[in-house]
Design a protein around this motif. Structure first.
Motif, PDB file in Angstrom:
ATOM      1  N   SER A 393      59.284  37.125  81.919  1.00  0.00           N
ATOM      2  CA  SER A 393      60.225  36.045  81.611  1.00  0.00           C
ATOM      3  C   SER A 393      61.678  36.498  81.663  1.00  0.00           C
ATOM      4  O   SER A 393      62.584  35.664  81.736  1.00  0.00           O
ATOM      5  CB  SER A 393      59.931  35.468  80.219  1.00  0.00           C
ATOM      6  OG  SER A 393      60.330  36.368  79.185  1.00  0.00           O
ATOM      7  N   GLY A 395      63.004  37.754  84.089  1.00  0.00           N
ATOM      8  CA  GLY A 395      63.479  37.387  85.422  1.00  0.00           C
ATOM      9  C   GLY A 395      64.051  38.541  86.215  1.00  0.00           C
ATOM     10  O   GLY A 395      64.846  38.325  87.136  1.00  0.00           O
ATOM     11  N   PRO A 458      59.891  39.640  90.371  1.00  0.00           N
ATOM     12  CA  PRO A 458      59.486  38.245  90.115  1.00  0.00           C
ATOM     13  C   PRO A 458      59.143  37.535  91.422  1.00  0.00           C
ATOM     14  O   PRO A 458      59.748  37.793  92.457  1.00  0.00           O
ATOM     15  CB  PRO A 458      60.729  37.640  89.467  1.00  0.00           C
ATOM     16  CG  PRO A 458      61.487  38.802  88.923  1.00  0.00           C
ATOM     17  CD  PRO A 458      61.232  39.936  89.848  1.00  0.00           C
TER      18      PRO A 458
END
Length: 463
Positions: A393, A395, A458
């Protein structure tokens, strides 16, 4: 289209408020604030490298308002990453305190004063403390005391005394209240021996009495004596000697020794270093986070390809040693902080926004998570999939290490738990969770066979 907003932690000073325009850090000044800024400019203190680089803009437009209106706007140099005193080590807080006191003395020499004395006015560029609140400088008013004295004690002195004299970590106290440690609270922790320490009578005992009986004229007069610049200067110098003499011994704990005593063979350590170096070399990174940095070995590798590195660890002793080493080297790239990643800094203060959470102060583009996953998943009981989901998360590109259940450190952590706990802690579970959120670019198993390194990006990261 420009994006402008007021800085959430800058609203208490009616003469000065910070706002942001397209990433630029600016400050609105009232007419009174402009007069103080002109005096500051004339003093030459704006040229001091300990003060944030600042310029006055021709355009006085501001999205924020001041009670008396906005008369001028300043622009400040941007700090790479904002940190707070409850994330600092003892040495960092003491260095910030000494900067505050030194600038107070320099201001007095120029007919100025600092209207407050809070560590939130100091930021670190690597290991270099910088004073960021130029709005705190004001012209010295006749008959005025050291106006920031009580605040200095609550937010600098008492936290430092807690750790130096009582061996109590100050970070939870400052995180518990951004106002700091009241004199009465600190006095309640003192012993008979403490009462004979230098500064106790004035800084602790009398302050605690005044906090309980604010109308006591006789005791308040004992603190005031005669008000003159020479008296304020003498008091600040005394405080500086007291703070400079404080020491906190770093405990020889498990993680302090980790850099020299760990489960890696020399060959495994070299392979791990080279894996990290190879991943770091794939880009020029703006901000790298080294999570669970320990002695900073891999933060230093990342610093070769990064503008800035945030190195965090939950062990304050380890981070303090790293800070001292980096400070001795004059490093301005790596910022070491004390952060428990299972319980990171939340939003604090007014509406929970005055001091934003760690993740709201700057996102990394590369994260190192080495020798970390097993501590979060086993020691802190975070489900393995949750650990991976949190890392993804962020990123950012990831360099992450997974120690298998056969690893000696994992075995040690599991030995402290019930047998039926952590059934999810397996390499296949980890890889499946990682592959769902990221593209695994490369992986390598260390020679010991119990630790695997991954470099992942990612799925939506631009190629």
């Amino acid at each position: 289209m420009s994006v402008a907003y007021g800085e959430s932690g800058s609203f208490r000073d009616p003469a000065s408020r910070v706002f942001v325009v397209d990433g630029d850090i600016r400050r609105a000044l009232s007419r009174e604030g402009v007069a103080d800024f002109v005096a500051l400019s004339d003093s030459g203190l704006l040229d001091d490298p300990r003060v944030i680089a600042t310029e006055r803009l021709d355009d006085a437009h501001s999205p924020v308002e001041l009670p008396d209106g906005v008369a001028a706007v300043l622009r400040h140099e941007r700090v790479p990453f904002v940190s707070y005193p409850y994330e600092w080590t003892f040495s960092m807080l003491r260095d910030a305190a000494l900067l505050q006191l030194d600038l107070t003395l320099a201001a007095l020499d120029s007919g100025l004063m600092l209207k407050d004395a809070t560590p939130y006015n100091v930021q670190f560029v690597g290991t270099r403390p910088v004073f960021i609140d130029v709005g705190s400088f004001e012209r010295l008013h006749a008959g005025e005391l050291w106006v920031g004295y009580r605040q200095f004690c609550m937010q600098y002195l008492f936290p430092l005394l807690l750790q130096a004299h009582k061996k109590v970590a100050f970070q939870p106290w400052l995180r518990g209240s951004i106002e700091g440690v009241p004199a009465s609270d600190y006095r309640g922790l003192t012993s008979l021996r403490d009462r004979f320490r230098r500064g106790y009578l004035t800084h602790v005992f009398l302050q605690a009495r005044l906090d309980r009986h604010p109308g006591s004229v006789r005791e308040r007069a004992a603190l005031k004596t005669e008000v003159a610049t020479s008296v304020i200067r003498a008091n600040v110098k005394k405080m500086r000697r007291l703070v400079a003499g404080l020491r906190s011994e770093v405990p020889a704990g498990e993680w302090v020794r980790y850099g020299a005593d760990n489960s890696y063979t020399p060959a495994d350590a070299a392979t791990k270093d080279e894996f990290v170096r190879s991943a770091v070399a794939t880009n020029r990174w703006s901000l790298v986070w080294d999570l669970g940095c320990n002695n900073g070995r891999h933060a230093r590798i990342a610093a070769a390809q990064a503008a800035h590195v945030l190195a965090v660890d939950a062990d304050a002793g380890t981070v303090d040693l790293l800070y001292r080493e980096l400070r001795a080297e004059g490093d301005t790239t790596i910022l070491p902080l004390v952060v428990n990643l299972a319980d990171p800094s939340p939003g604090l203060g007014w509406r929970g926004c005055e001091r934003p959470p760690l993740l709201d102060r700057g996102r990394p583009d590369l994260v190192l998570a080495l020798a970390l996953v097993h501590h979060l998943a086993i020691a802190s009981n975070v489900p393995l999939a949750e650990v991976v989901d949190w890392l993804a998360s962020l990123g950012a590109a990831l360099v992450v290490e997974f120690p298998t259940r056969d690893d000696p450190m994992v075995q040690s952590l599991l030995a402290r738990k019930r047998r039926d706990l952590h059934p999810d802690y397996h390499r296949a579970v980890f890889e499946r969770a990682l592959a769902q959120r990221c593209d695994i670019q490369r992986q390598e198993t260390l020679g010991s066979g119990t630790r695997v390194l991954y470099f992942a990006t990612p799925k939506d990261m631009p190629r």
